[in-house]
Every structure is written in C-alpha cells, then in structure tokens.
Design a protein around this motif. Structure first.
Motif, PDB file in Angstrom:
ATOM      1  N   ARG A   1       0.860  -1.183   0.000  1.00  0.00           N
ATOM      2  CA  ARG A   1       0.000   0.000   0.000  1.00  0.00           C
ATOM      3  C   ARG A   1       0.892   1.227   0.000  1.00  0.00           C
ATOM      4  N   GLY A   2       0.413   2.249  -0.678  1.00  0.00           N
ATOM      5  CA  GLY A   2       1.187   3.481  -0.718  1.00  0.00           C
ATOM      6  C   GLY A   2       0.310   4.642  -1.141  1.00  0.00           C
ATOM      7  N   SER A   3       0.750   5.838  -0.820  1.00  0.00           N
ATOM      8  CA  SER A   3       0.010   7.035  -1.222  1.00  0.00           C
ATOM      9  C   SER A   3       0.986   8.190  -1.374  1.00  0.00           C
ATOM     10  N   ARG A   4       0.572   9.147  -2.179  1.00  0.00           N
ATOM     11  CA  ARG A   4       1.363  10.361  -2.388  1.00  0.00           C
ATOM     12  C   ARG A   4       0.408  11.528  -2.536  1.00  0.00           C
ATOM     13  N   LYS A   5       0.699  12.595  -1.814  1.00  0.00           N
ATOM     14  CA  LYS A   5      -0.127  13.799  -1.862  1.00  0.00           C
ATOM     15  C   LYS A   5       0.730  14.931  -2.412  1.00  0.00           C
ATOM     16  N   ILE A   6       0.241  15.563  -3.473  1.00  0.00           N
ATOM     17  CA  ILE A   6       0.959  16.654  -4.118  1.00  0.00           C
ATOM     18  C   ILE A   6       0.065  17.886  -4.101  1.00  0.00           C
ATOM     19  N   VAL A   7       0.597  19.011  -3.628  1.00  0.00           N
ATOM     20  CA  VAL A   7      -0.151  20.267  -3.600  1.00  0.00           C
ATOM     21  C   VAL A   7       0.645  21.304  -4.385  1.00  0.00           C
ATOM     22  N   ILE A   8       0.033  21.839  -5.446  1.00  0.00           N
ATOM     23  CA  ILE A   8       0.658  22.873  -6.262  1.00  0.00           C
ATOM     24  C   ILE A   8      -0.337  24.006  -6.424  1.00  0.00           C
ATOM     25  N   ASN A   9       0.012  25.194  -5.944  1.00  0.00           N
ATOM     26  CA  ASN A   9      -0.835  26.383  -6.067  1.00  0.00           C
ATOM     27  C   ASN A   9      -2.271  26.138  -5.593  1.00  0.00           C
ATOM     28  N   GLY A  10      -2.417  25.464  -4.491  1.00  0.00           N
ATOM     29  CA  GLY A  10      -3.745  25.223  -3.934  1.00  0.00           C
ATOM     30  C   GLY A  10      -4.479  24.040  -4.545  1.00  0.00           C
ATOM     31  N   GLU A  11      -3.920  23.444  -5.593  1.00  0.00           N
ATOM     32  CA  GLU A  11      -4.514  22.246  -6.197  1.00  0.00           C
ATOM     33  C   GLU A  11      -3.908  21.025  -5.526  1.00  0.00           C
ATOM     34  N   GLU A  12      -4.763  20.198  -4.950  1.00  0.00           N
ATOM     35  CA  GLU A  12      -4.305  19.012  -4.232  1.00  0.00           C
ATOM     36  C   GLU A  12      -4.587  17.774  -5.058  1.00  0.00           C
ATOM     37  N   GLN A  13      -3.591  16.911  -5.183  1.00  0.00           N
ATOM     38  CA  GLN A  13      -3.750  15.656  -5.913  1.00  0.00           C
ATOM     39  C   GLN A  13      -3.281  14.529  -5.007  1.00  0.00           C
ATOM     40  N   LEU A  14      -4.147  13.524  -4.818  1.00  0.00           N
ATOM     41  CA  LEU A  14      -3.846  12.394  -3.950  1.00  0.00           C
ATOM     42  C   LEU A  14      -3.844  11.127  -4.791  1.00  0.00           C
ATOM     43  N   ILE A  15      -2.750  10.379  -4.723  1.00  0.00           N
ATOM     44  CA  ILE A  15      -2.608   9.128  -5.458  1.00  0.00           C
ATOM     45  C   ILE A  15      -2.485   8.012  -4.435  1.00  0.00           C
ATOM     46  N   LYS A  16      -3.326   6.975  -4.556  1.00  0.00           N
ATOM     47  CA  LYS A  16      -3.275   5.827  -3.650  1.00  0.00           C
ATOM     48  C   LYS A  16      -3.142   4.558  -4.473  1.00  0.00           C
ATOM     49  N   ILE A  17      -2.412   3.585  -3.930  1.00  0.00           N
ATOM     50  CA  ILE A  17      -2.258   2.301  -4.605  1.00  0.00           C
ATOM     51  C   ILE A  17      -2.207   1.185  -3.569  1.00  0.00           C
ATOM     52  N   THR A  18      -2.898   0.097  -3.858  1.00  0.00           N
ATOM     53  CA  THR A  18      -2.838  -1.122  -3.051  1.00  0.00           C
ATOM     54  C   THR A  18      -2.867  -2.310  -3.998  1.00  0.00           C
ATOM     55  N   GLY A  19      -2.387  -3.457  -3.539  1.00  0.00           N
ATOM     56  CA  GLY A  19      -2.423  -4.656  -4.369  1.00  0.00           C
ATOM     57  C   GLY A  19      -1.475  -5.715  -3.847  1.00  0.00           C
ATOM     58  N   ILE A  20      -1.319  -6.773  -4.648  1.00  0.00           N
ATOM     59  CA  ILE A  20      -0.477  -7.905  -4.283  1.00  0.00           C
ATOM     60  C   ILE A  20       0.641  -8.040  -5.320  1.00  0.00           C
ATOM     61  N   VAL A  21       1.886  -8.155  -4.837  1.00  0.00           N
ATOM     62  CA  VAL A  21       3.056  -8.238  -5.702  1.00  0.00           C
ATOM     63  C   VAL A  21       3.755  -9.577  -5.490  1.00  0.00           C
TER      64      VAL A  21
ATOM     65  N   ASP B   1      -4.941  -7.589  -8.114  1.00  0.00           N
ATOM     66  CA  ASP B   1      -5.932  -6.911  -7.266  1.00  0.00           C
ATOM     67  C   ASP B   1      -5.544  -5.452  -7.038  1.00  0.00           C
ATOM     68  N   ALA B   2      -4.983  -4.830  -8.058  1.00  0.00           N
ATOM     69  CA  ALA B   2      -4.504  -3.452  -7.932  1.00  0.00           C
ATOM     70  C   ALA B   2      -5.680  -2.479  -7.847  1.00  0.00           C
ATOM     71  N   GLU B   3      -5.568  -1.545  -6.954  1.00  0.00           N
ATOM     72  CA  GLU B   3      -6.503  -0.423  -6.840  1.00  0.00           C
ATOM     73  C   GLU B   3      -5.679   0.849  -6.888  1.00  0.00           C
ATOM     74  N   ILE B   4      -5.822   1.577  -7.975  1.00  0.00           N
ATOM     75  CA  ILE B   4      -5.087   2.821  -8.164  1.00  0.00           C
ATOM     76  C   ILE B   4      -6.111   3.943  -8.214  1.00  0.00           C
ATOM     77  N   THR B   5      -5.983   4.900  -7.301  1.00  0.00           N
ATOM     78  CA  THR B   5      -6.957   5.978  -7.178  1.00  0.00           C
ATOM     79  C   THR B   5      -6.257   7.317  -7.331  1.00  0.00           C
ATOM     80  N   PHE B   6      -6.818   8.170  -8.207  1.00  0.00           N
ATOM     81  CA  PHE B   6      -6.346   9.545  -8.364  1.00  0.00           C
ATOM     82  C   PHE B   6      -7.495  10.454  -7.974  1.00  0.00           C
ATOM     83  N   GLU B   7      -7.269  11.284  -6.986  1.00  0.00           N
ATOM     84  CA  GLU B   7      -8.288  12.227  -6.537  1.00  0.00           C
ATOM     85  C   GLU B   7      -7.685  13.619  -6.534  1.00  0.00           C
ATOM     86  N   GLY B   8      -8.501  14.591  -6.906  1.00  0.00           N
ATOM     87  CA  GLY B   8      -8.027  15.959  -6.917  1.00  0.00           C
ATOM     88  C   GLY B   8      -9.040  16.890  -6.293  1.00  0.00           C
TER      89      GLY B   8
END
Length: 189
Positions: A123-143, A161-168
C-alpha cells in the motif's frame, strides 16, 4: 586445546547461524529487494485504457389504403371520388461513447503483509499540492517477488488486485462540477 577451540567455534557458528536474507542486505553482490513487512518498494504506474461503444437503431413502418368510386345514373355520370388513408411511423436513434485515459507516475509503497507463498500486499500514497490544487494518489495490491526488478521496482500492470486511485481537489476540480441550480434541475427533471 586446538580441538576444543575448533569445536566451540563450530558449535557457536551453528547456534548463531546467519539468515541468508539478512546477510543479503549487506552483500555487495545481491539485489536489495523488498521481501518483508515494512520494506519499501517503488511502483512504476503505467496505465492506459481505451474503450468505445457505438450503437445505431432504425425502425420504420408505412401503410396506406385507397379506394376509387366512379359510376353513373342513366346517362349522367357521377363525380369521381377517391379516398386515400395512410399512416407513416419511423424512428431513428444513434449513440456513441468513447473513453481514453493514460496515467504515468512513480510512487513508493510499503509491504503490509507477506503471504505464505512469498507474495506481498503493498500500500502506498502520495499527496501533491501545487498552487492550492491538491492531488492524492493511492495504490494497493499484491506483488509477486519474481515481478520485482533488481532496482526494487515493479510495474503497476504486474500488481494483482490493484486499486489505483487519483483524486483531486481545488479550484480546477470545483470548476469542472456543475453548479447547484444545474444539479437541482437535473435531479428534478
């Protein structure tokens, strides 16, 4: 005395034998791959999707009925009469949809658990904020361990079973949503 020292050394080596996986962390010749809970792994997300759907429908019906009357009394002819009755019904409909998406990024993940066969849940996630725009990337699965390359990375298409989510969220995200009145009219009608 030498035999006694040799026997003590051999017994202590047997008792305190090193785990090969632990030794591989410090070896100059082994790969540094994730294999246990808490290890980090790099996910290279290369996702591309494309779908299209096309539908056309056409139906029609046409019918008509006609009658002609003509005749006369004695030597006087009656006016000629035509009666025509007709109906026409037709329908034509068409629709199409097309969706295309491409995602390319790298994200780090953590090994959550290790199954008996060696596969790892990540599982992993990354949050990026540029000029007030927030982008959240999440990933889970089996390797699978065999899918991890020597640089401790794995491609997203090798994750089961990958779940990749991009939210802004932010100004751009809110400007893409319809206003309150538009949503109200869509709900009513």
């Amino acid at each position: 005395m030498k035999r006694l020292i040799l026997i003590v050394w051999f017994i202590s080596a047997m008792i305190y034998a090193q785990n090969m996986r632990q030794s591989s962390l410090y070896s100059l010749f082994s790969d540094n791959k994730a294999f246990q809970v808490g290890d980090a792994i790099t996910i290279i997300v290369l996702e591309s999707s494309q779908a299209s759907n096309n539908a056309e429908t056409s139906a029609g019906r046409n019918s008509s009925l006609s009658a002609n009357l003509a005749g006369g009394i004695d030597k006087t002819s009656l006016p000629k009469t035509d009666i025509t009755l007709g109906t026409d019904n037709s329908f034509t409909g068409s629709g199409s949809t097309k969706t295309t998406g491409v995602v390319k990024t790298k994200i780090s993940a953590i090994v959550d658990s290790v199954y008996e066969n060696g596969n790892m849940r990540i599982r992993g996630s990354r949050k990026i904020v540029i000029n007030g725009e927030e982008q959240l990337i999440k990933i889970t699965g089996i390797v699978r361990p065999s899918d991890i390359s020597s640089d401790n990375s794995v491609y997203s298409y090798n994750i089961s079973d990958a779940e990749i989510t991009f939210e802004g969220s932010g100004l751009i995200d809110s400007s893409q949503k319809p206003g309150i009145l538009t949503r109200l009219f869509h709900w009513l009608f």
